[in-house]
Design a protein around this motif. Structure first.
Motif, PDB file in Angstrom:
ATOM      1  N   TRP A 168      -8.443   1.149  14.451  1.00  0.00           N
ATOM      2  CA  TRP A 168      -9.319   1.965  13.616  1.00  0.00           C
ATOM      3  C   TRP A 168      -9.110   3.449  13.884  1.00  0.00           C
ATOM      4  O   TRP A 168      -9.277   4.276  12.988  1.00  0.00           O
ATOM      5  N   THR A 169      -8.732   3.797  15.117  1.00  0.00           N
ATOM      6  CA  THR A 169      -8.468   5.208  15.415  1.00  0.00           C
ATOM      7  C   THR A 169      -7.209   5.690  14.697  1.00  0.00           C
ATOM      8  O   THR A 169      -7.104   6.865  14.346  1.00  0.00           O
ATOM      9  N   GLY A 170      -6.257   4.783  14.470  1.00  0.00           N
ATOM     10  CA  GLY A 170      -5.080   5.148  13.686  1.00  0.00           C
ATOM     11  C   GLY A 170      -5.445   5.449  12.250  1.00  0.00           C
ATOM     12  O   GLY A 170      -4.936   6.409  11.655  1.00  0.00           O
ATOM     13  N   HIS A 171      -6.339   4.645  11.686  1.00  0.00           N
ATOM     14  CA  HIS A 171      -6.812   4.890  10.323  1.00  0.00           C
ATOM     15  C   HIS A 171      -7.558   6.221  10.243  1.00  0.00           C
ATOM     16  O   HIS A 171      -7.371   6.998   9.298  1.00  0.00           O
ATOM     17  N   LEU A 172      -8.403   6.468  11.236  1.00  0.00           N
ATOM     18  CA  LEU A 172      -9.161   7.717  11.263  1.00  0.00           C
ATOM     19  C   LEU A 172      -8.222   8.915  11.392  1.00  0.00           C
ATOM     20  O   LEU A 172      -8.398   9.932  10.702  1.00  0.00           O
ATOM     21  N   ALA A 173      -7.224   8.795  12.261  1.00  0.00           N
ATOM     22  CA  ALA A 173      -6.253   9.880  12.430  1.00  0.00           C
ATOM     23  C   ALA A 173      -5.522  10.163  11.127  1.00  0.00           C
ATOM     24  O   ALA A 173      -5.292  11.319  10.753  1.00  0.00           O
ATOM     25  N   GLY A 174      -5.149   9.107  10.394  1.00  0.00           N
ATOM     26  CA  GLY A 174      -4.475   9.279   9.115  1.00  0.00           C
ATOM     27  C   GLY A 174      -5.355   9.955   8.084  1.00  0.00           C
ATOM     28  O   GLY A 174      -4.899  10.838   7.345  1.00  0.00           O
ATOM     29  N   ALA A 175      -6.628   9.550   8.029  1.00  0.00           N
ATOM     30  CA  ALA A 175      -7.553  10.151   7.063  1.00  0.00           C
ATOM     31  C   ALA A 175      -7.750  11.636   7.350  1.00  0.00           C
ATOM     32  O   ALA A 175      -7.764  12.462   6.432  1.00  0.00           O
ATOM     33  N   ILE A 176      -7.896  11.981   8.626  1.00  0.00           N
ATOM     34  CA  ILE A 176      -8.042  13.399   8.992  1.00  0.00           C
ATOM     35  C   ILE A 176      -6.799  14.180   8.587  1.00  0.00           C
ATOM     36  O   ILE A 176      -6.885  15.272   8.012  1.00  0.00           O
ATOM     37  N   ALA A 177      -5.624  13.604   8.875  1.00  0.00           N
ATOM     38  CA  ALA A 177      -4.367  14.273   8.526  1.00  0.00           C
ATOM     39  C   ALA A 177      -4.259  14.470   7.018  1.00  0.00           C
ATOM     40  O   ALA A 177      -3.802  15.520   6.546  1.00  0.00           O
ATOM     41  N   ALA A 214      -1.567   4.464   9.494  1.00  0.00           N
ATOM     42  CA  ALA A 214      -2.052   5.838   9.656  1.00  0.00           C
ATOM     43  C   ALA A 214      -1.545   6.727   8.524  1.00  0.00           C
ATOM     44  O   ALA A 214      -2.295   7.513   7.951  1.00  0.00           O
ATOM     45  N   VAL A 215      -0.259   6.587   8.189  1.00  0.00           N
ATOM     46  CA  VAL A 215       0.303   7.393   7.104  1.00  0.00           C
ATOM     47  C   VAL A 215      -0.266   6.945   5.759  1.00  0.00           C
ATOM     48  O   VAL A 215      -0.536   7.773   4.880  1.00  0.00           O
ATOM     49  N   ILE A 216      -0.481   5.647   5.590  1.00  0.00           N
ATOM     50  CA  ILE A 216      -1.049   5.126   4.342  1.00  0.00           C
ATOM     51  C   ILE A 216      -2.465   5.652   4.135  1.00  0.00           C
ATOM     52  O   ILE A 216      -2.832   6.072   3.032  1.00  0.00           O
ATOM     53  N   TYR A 217      -3.271   5.647   5.194  1.00  0.00           N
ATOM     54  CA  TYR A 217      -4.605   6.241   5.098  1.00  0.00           C
ATOM     55  C   TYR A 217      -4.495   7.739   4.825  1.00  0.00           C
ATOM     56  O   TYR A 217      -5.354   8.312   4.135  1.00  0.00           O
ATOM     57  N   GLY A 218      -3.453   8.348   5.364  1.00  0.00           N
ATOM     58  CA  GLY A 218      -3.213   9.756   5.062  1.00  0.00           C
ATOM     59  C   GLY A 218      -2.928   9.983   3.591  1.00  0.00           C
ATOM     60  O   GLY A 218      -3.452  10.930   2.986  1.00  0.00           O
ATOM     61  N   PHE A 219      -2.117   9.093   2.978  1.00  0.00           N
ATOM     62  CA  PHE A 219      -1.858   9.192   1.539  1.00  0.00           C
ATOM     63  C   PHE A 219      -3.172   9.099   0.746  1.00  0.00           C
ATOM     64  O   PHE A 219      -3.409   9.879  -0.177  1.00  0.00           O
ATOM     65  N   MET A 258     -11.183   0.672   3.047  1.00  0.00           N
ATOM     66  CA  MET A 258     -10.687   1.656   3.992  1.00  0.00           C
ATOM     67  C   MET A 258     -11.810   2.197   4.866  1.00  0.00           C
ATOM     68  O   MET A 258     -11.628   2.411   6.069  1.00  0.00           O
ATOM     69  N   LEU A 259     -12.974   2.409   4.279  1.00  0.00           N
ATOM     70  CA  LEU A 259     -14.117   2.867   5.075  1.00  0.00           C
ATOM     71  C   LEU A 259     -14.496   1.831   6.127  1.00  0.00           C
ATOM     72  O   LEU A 259     -14.836   2.183   7.266  1.00  0.00           O
ATOM     73  N   SER A 276       0.830  -1.212   0.000  1.00  0.00           N
ATOM     74  CA  SER A 276       0.000   0.000   0.000  1.00  0.00           C
ATOM     75  C   SER A 276       0.861   1.258   0.000  1.00  0.00           C
ATOM     76  O   SER A 276       0.509   2.251  -0.648  1.00  0.00           O
ATOM     77  N   TRP A 277       1.977   1.209   0.722  1.00  0.00           N
ATOM     78  CA  TRP A 277       2.885   2.365   0.757  1.00  0.00           C
ATOM     79  C   TRP A 277       3.455   2.640  -0.624  1.00  0.00           C
ATOM     80  O   TRP A 277       3.542   3.792  -1.059  1.00  0.00           O
ATOM     81  N   LEU A 278       3.859   1.587  -1.326  1.00  0.00           N
ATOM     82  CA  LEU A 278       4.433   1.764  -2.660  1.00  0.00           C
ATOM     83  C   LEU A 278       3.412   2.373  -3.620  1.00  0.00           C
ATOM     84  O   LEU A 278       3.734   3.286  -4.386  1.00  0.00           O
ATOM     85  N   VAL A 279       2.176   1.863  -3.583  1.00  0.00           N
ATOM     86  CA  VAL A 279       1.149   2.347  -4.512  1.00  0.00           C
ATOM     87  C   VAL A 279       0.712   3.767  -4.159  1.00  0.00           C
ATOM     88  O   VAL A 279       0.792   4.691  -4.980  1.00  0.00           O
ATOM     89  N   LEU A 280       0.260   3.965  -2.922  1.00  0.00           N
ATOM     90  CA  LEU A 280      -0.302   5.262  -2.536  1.00  0.00           C
ATOM     91  C   LEU A 280       0.784   6.312  -2.309  1.00  0.00           C
ATOM     92  O   LEU A 280       0.612   7.477  -2.684  1.00  0.00           O
ATOM     93  N   GLY A 281       1.903   5.895  -1.741  1.00  0.00           N
ATOM     94  CA  GLY A 281       3.022   6.830  -1.591  1.00  0.00           C
ATOM     95  C   GLY A 281       3.598   7.216  -2.932  1.00  0.00           C
ATOM     96  O   GLY A 281       3.942   8.377  -3.169  1.00  0.00           O
ATOM     97  N   GLY A 282       3.695   6.234  -3.847  1.00  0.00           N
ATOM     98  CA  GLY A 282       4.188   6.539  -5.195  1.00  0.00           C
ATOM     99  C   GLY A 282       3.282   7.505  -5.926  1.00  0.00           C
ATOM    100  O   GLY A 282       3.756   8.431  -6.594  1.00  0.00           O
TER     101      GLY A 282
END
Length: 249
Positions: free
Chosen positions: A180-189, A131-136, A167-168, A81-87
């Protein structure tokens, strides 16, 4: 006589690929190195550096949490996921490192405030790059809406269809072992960083609309050339940052 120092399209593409994707790969290498330490020293290594919400000792997790993983499949999944979304994020903006650090620190800070244990009975340590991946993902979709660039919209549609439902679902509490709170924190960020990054572009677009509406037909030629030049500069903010015009005669 041919000047060997002259750049070619191939060399420019190679340099652009390095410039775009090396910043994406470096954190991944560190994640795998940190996983080796986890394999050697056991779970105590993760517990020492993990994020624990609303504790002073857990503040270090804001920095280290994305580098830590609790198992090989957790790391492999996040690597893909990092490679795809970060890329994708790095291809959209030359400021990938700033975006990544913004998502990294902001998601960690939000999670430190709102974080909950993974499941009842757990200590409440958060690890993983999710969290960072959801942020991406949230950044790409929000950036596509705000920046209104073709590549961004293509990426935004892809992320929405390929990752949206799963993701939802992971933003809903109840799944054991999922922060799930980590995912939510990433999405907000991700949403916040996209708004910050596109602020100048949105203000410039708003300023352009007023003169365009007030311009008279007699002097419309010159402003059009300026808008074209301005748009070119605005669109050149992509991560690859290659000037193809020098290869077109």
């Amino acid at each position: 006589m041919t000047d060997k120092a002259d750049p070619s399209l191939g060399s420019d593409l190679k340099a652009a690929m390095k410039r775009t994707f090396i910043p994406v790969l470096v954190p991944l290498v560190i994640m795998w190195v940190m996983f080796l330490f986890f394999m050697i020293f056991g779970n105590q290594f993760n517990r020492t550096l993990a994020l624990e919400a609303r504790t002073v000792s857990g503040l270090s997790g804001i920095l280290f949490m994305p580098l830590l993983h609790g198992g090989i499949w957790h790391l492999i999944s996040n690597t893909m996921s990092w490679l795809v979304l970060g890329g994708m994020t790095s291809m959209l903006t030359k400021r990938f490192t700033s975006v990544m650090l913004g998502l990294w620190l902001l998601s960690g800070a939000i999670l430190w405030v709102i974080g909950t244990p993974w499941h009842p009975g757990s200590v409440g340590y958060h690890v993983g790059a999710s969290a960072v991946i959801y942020g991406f993902a949230a950044f790409i979709i929000t950036y596509a809406i705000l920046a209104r660039r073709f590549l961004a919209m293509i990426f935004g549609i892809f992320v929405a269809f390929a990752y949206g439902i799963s993701m939802l679902m992971n933003l809903i509490p109840g799944t054991q072992g999922i922060s799930w709170t980590g995912h939510l924190a990433g999405a907000i960020a991700g949403v916040l960083v996209a708004f910050i990054l596109t602020k100048e572009a949105r203000e410039a677009r708003a300023q352009k609309k007023a003169p365009m509406a007030a311009a008279s037909p007699a002097v419309e030629g010159k402003p059009n050339r300026r808008r074209s030049s301005s748009k070119k500069n605005d669109e050149s903010d992509d991560g690859m940052d290659i000037d193809y015009s020098k290869y077109i005669e």
